[in-house]
Enzyme design. Structure first.
Site, short mmCIF file in Angstrom:
data_model
loop_
_atom_site.label_atom_id
_atom_site.label_comp_id
_atom_site.label_asym_id
_atom_site.label_seq_id
_atom_site.Cartn_x
_atom_site.Cartn_y
_atom_site.Cartn_z
N VAL A 1 0.84 -1.21 0.00
CA VAL A 1 0.00 0.00 0.00
C VAL A 1 0.87 1.26 0.00
O VAL A 1 0.36 2.37 0.08
CB VAL A 1 -0.96 0.01 1.23
N ASP A 2 2.21 1.06 -0.10
CA ASP A 2 3.12 2.19 0.14
C ASP A 2 3.26 3.17 -1.04
O ASP A 2 3.76 4.28 -0.86
CB ASP A 2 4.51 1.68 0.57
N HIS B 1 -4.38 -4.54 -2.13
CA HIS B 1 -4.76 -4.13 -0.77
C HIS B 1 -4.96 -2.62 -0.63
O HIS B 1 -4.91 -2.10 0.49
CB HIS B 1 -3.70 -4.64 0.24
N CYS C 1 -14.78 7.60 3.04
CA CYS C 1 -15.70 7.99 4.11
C CYS C 1 -16.13 6.74 4.86
O CYS C 1 -16.57 5.76 4.26
CB CYS C 1 -16.92 8.70 3.51
N1 APR Z 1 13.95 -8.62 -1.00
C1 APR Z 1 12.98 -9.55 -1.21
N2 APR Z 1 12.25 -10.09 -0.22
C2 APR Z 1 12.51 -9.68 1.04
C3 APR Z 1 13.50 -8.72 1.33
C4 APR Z 1 14.25 -8.19 0.25
N3 APR Z 1 15.23 -7.29 0.42
N4 APR Z 1 13.53 -8.54 2.67
C5 APR Z 1 12.57 -9.34 3.19
N5 APR Z 1 11.96 -10.04 2.20
C6 APR Z 1 10.87 -11.02 2.30
C7 APR Z 1 10.77 -11.78 3.60
O1 APR Z 1 11.66 -12.88 3.62
C8 APR Z 1 9.30 -12.20 3.59
O2 APR Z 1 9.14 -13.46 2.94
O3 APR Z 1 9.66 -10.34 2.19
C9 APR Z 1 8.63 -11.13 2.74
C10 APR Z 1 7.71 -10.21 3.52
O4 APR Z 1 6.65 -10.96 4.01
P1 APR Z 1 5.46 -10.28 4.80
O5 APR Z 1 5.99 -9.37 5.82
O6 APR Z 1 4.55 -11.37 5.24
O7 APR Z 1 4.76 -9.35 3.69
P2 APR Z 1 3.66 -9.73 2.61
O8 APR Z 1 3.87 -11.09 2.08
O9 APR Z 1 3.62 -8.60 1.66
O10 APR Z 1 2.35 -9.71 3.49
C11 APR Z 1 1.10 -9.89 2.86
O11 APR Z 1 0.00 -9.35 4.91
O12 APR Z 1 -0.62 -8.19 6.84
C12 APR Z 1 -0.36 -8.17 5.57
O13 APR Z 1 -1.74 -6.74 4.36
C13 APR Z 1 -0.40 -7.00 4.68
O14 APR Z 1 -0.09 -6.92 2.29
C14 APR Z 1 0.37 -7.52 3.49
C15 APR Z 1 0.07 -9.03 3.53
#
Ligand code: APR
Length: 254
Positions: free
Chosen positions: A100-101, A125, A133
Site C-alpha cells: 500500500v506504500d 490491498h 468515508c
Molecule cells: N527482497 C525480497 N524479499 C525480502 C527482502 C528483500 N530485500 N527482505 C525481506 N523479504 C521477504 C521476507 O523474507 C518475507 O518473505 O519479504 C517477505 C515479507 O513478508 P510479509 O511481511 O509477510 O509481507 P507480505 O507477504 O507482503 O504480506 C502480505 O500481509 O498483513 C499483511 O496486508 C499485509 O499486504 C500484506 C500481507
C-alpha cells in the site's frame, strides 16, 4: 537462472510480477512478518480490522499516520525501478502488488513520466495514500487521494459529510475489490510469473502463484528466505529483490 533470462529476452513475453512487503524493505519500509516485522510489535486485530477502527479510530489512525510519515521518507529502490522499466520494455507486462506504500507507482512515474493507472499497478490491498468515508456517505467518491502527513485532527473528517474518514486499505476480514481481483486473476494467464518479497501466506495473493503455474507459467520466486511458495515454484532465487532484479535485468540486456 538461464531459463528465466531466455524467457525474458522476448519483448512480447507475457510476464506477471507479484510483489509483497519485501520489495520495499531496501527502501526502509518495514515488512509485516519476520524478526523486525510490524506484526511482531503490533497486533493486527487492534489496528488493521474494521472492528478495531469502530472501537478506537484514533488509535488506528495514529498507527496509519505513523506509517504514512515513515513511508513518505522512503524512495523507490532498484527493485521498484527495474519493474517500472519492465513495464515500459515489455508489451505484455503486469504488476500485481500487495503493498500500500505507493513506491511502485513512484518508480513508474519516474520511468514513464506519467502517473500509474489501475492497470499499470494492480493494487490488491489498496493504498495508504487514499482514504474513504467511513459511513460511505452518498456525496463522497468511493476513495480519494489524501497525502496529508500531519492531520489537524485524528480521525480526519470527511469533507462531504463531516463524519470520519478511514485509510483506503483493505483490512483483515474485508473483501478485496472484485474488479481488482479479476484483473490480478487475468494476469495469471502468463508465460513467466515472478513472486517477489512476499511470505505467500495471505490469500488471495498467494493463490495467484498456484494459478499461474496451473496456467502453464514458468514460476519464479525472489526472496532472501524460504517461504510457503518456495517449493512450489520452478525457480527459487535466494536474495534481496534490490540486488536480484537488477542482476536479471543486466543479463537480459546483455
Ligand atoms: N527482497 C525480497 N524479499 C525480502 C527482502 C528483500 N530485500 N527482505 C525481506 N523479504 C521477504 C521476507 O523474507 C518475507 O518473505 O519479504 C517477505 C515479507 O513478508 P510479509 O511481511 O509477510 O509481507 P507480505 O507477504 O507482503 O504480506 C502480505 O500481509 O498483513 C499483511 O496486508 C499485509 O499486504 C500484506 C500481507
Amino acid at each position: 537462472m538461464q531459463a528465466l533470462v531466455d524467457r525474458l529476452r522476448r519483448p512480447d513475453a507475457r510476464i506477471t510480477v507479484l510483489t509483497g512487503a519485501g520489495v520495499s524493505a531496501a527502501s526502509g519500509v518495514p515488512t509485516f512478518r519476520g524478526a523486525d516485522g510490524l506484526w511482531k510489535n503490533f497486533r493486527p486485530e487492534t489496528l488493521a480490522t474494521a472492528e478495531a477502527f469502530g472501537r478506537d479510530p484514533k488509535l488506528v489512525w495514529e498507527w496509519y499516520a505513523w506509517r504514512r510519515s515513515l513511508i513518505a521518507a522512503c524512495d523507490p529502490n532498484p527493485a521498484h525501478r527495474v519493474l517500472a522499466e519492465w513495464s515500459r520494455r515489455f508489451e505484455n507486462f503486469r504488476l500485481i502488488t500487495q503493498n500500500v506504500d505507493g513506491l511502485h507507482e513512484s518508480a513508474f512515474a519516474e520511468a514513464t513520466a506519467r502517473q500509474a493507472g489501475p492497470s499499470d499497478v494492480i493494487r490488491l490491498h489498496g493504498s495508504i495514500w487514499e482514504v474513504s468515508c467511513w459511513q460511505g456517505c452518498a456525496k463522497s467518491p468511493a476513495r480519494w487521494r489524501d497525502e496529508t502527513l500531519s492531520f489537524a485532527e485524528l480521525p480526519p473528517r470527511c469533507p462531504h459529510c463531516g463524519g470520519m474518514v478511514r485509510p483506503g486499505v483493505v483490512w483483515f476480514g474485508e473483501t478485496l475489490e472484485p474488479d481488482v481481483v479479476q484483473q490480478a486473476s487475468d494476469a495469471t494467464e502468463c508465460e513467466v510469473f515472478i513472486t517477489v518479497g512476499t511470505s505467500a501466506i495471505v490469500y488471495p495473493a498467494a493463490g495467484f502463484i498456484t494459478a499461474a503455474r496451473q496456467n502453464g507459467a514458468f514460476t519464479v520466486e525472489i526472496n532472501p528466505e524460504a517461504t510457503a511458495a518456495t517449493h512450489t515454484v520452478d525457480l527459487a532465487l535466494t536474495g534481496g529483490a534490490e540486488k536480484l532484479l537488477p542482476d536479471i535485468d543486466r543479463q537480459i540486456s546483455a
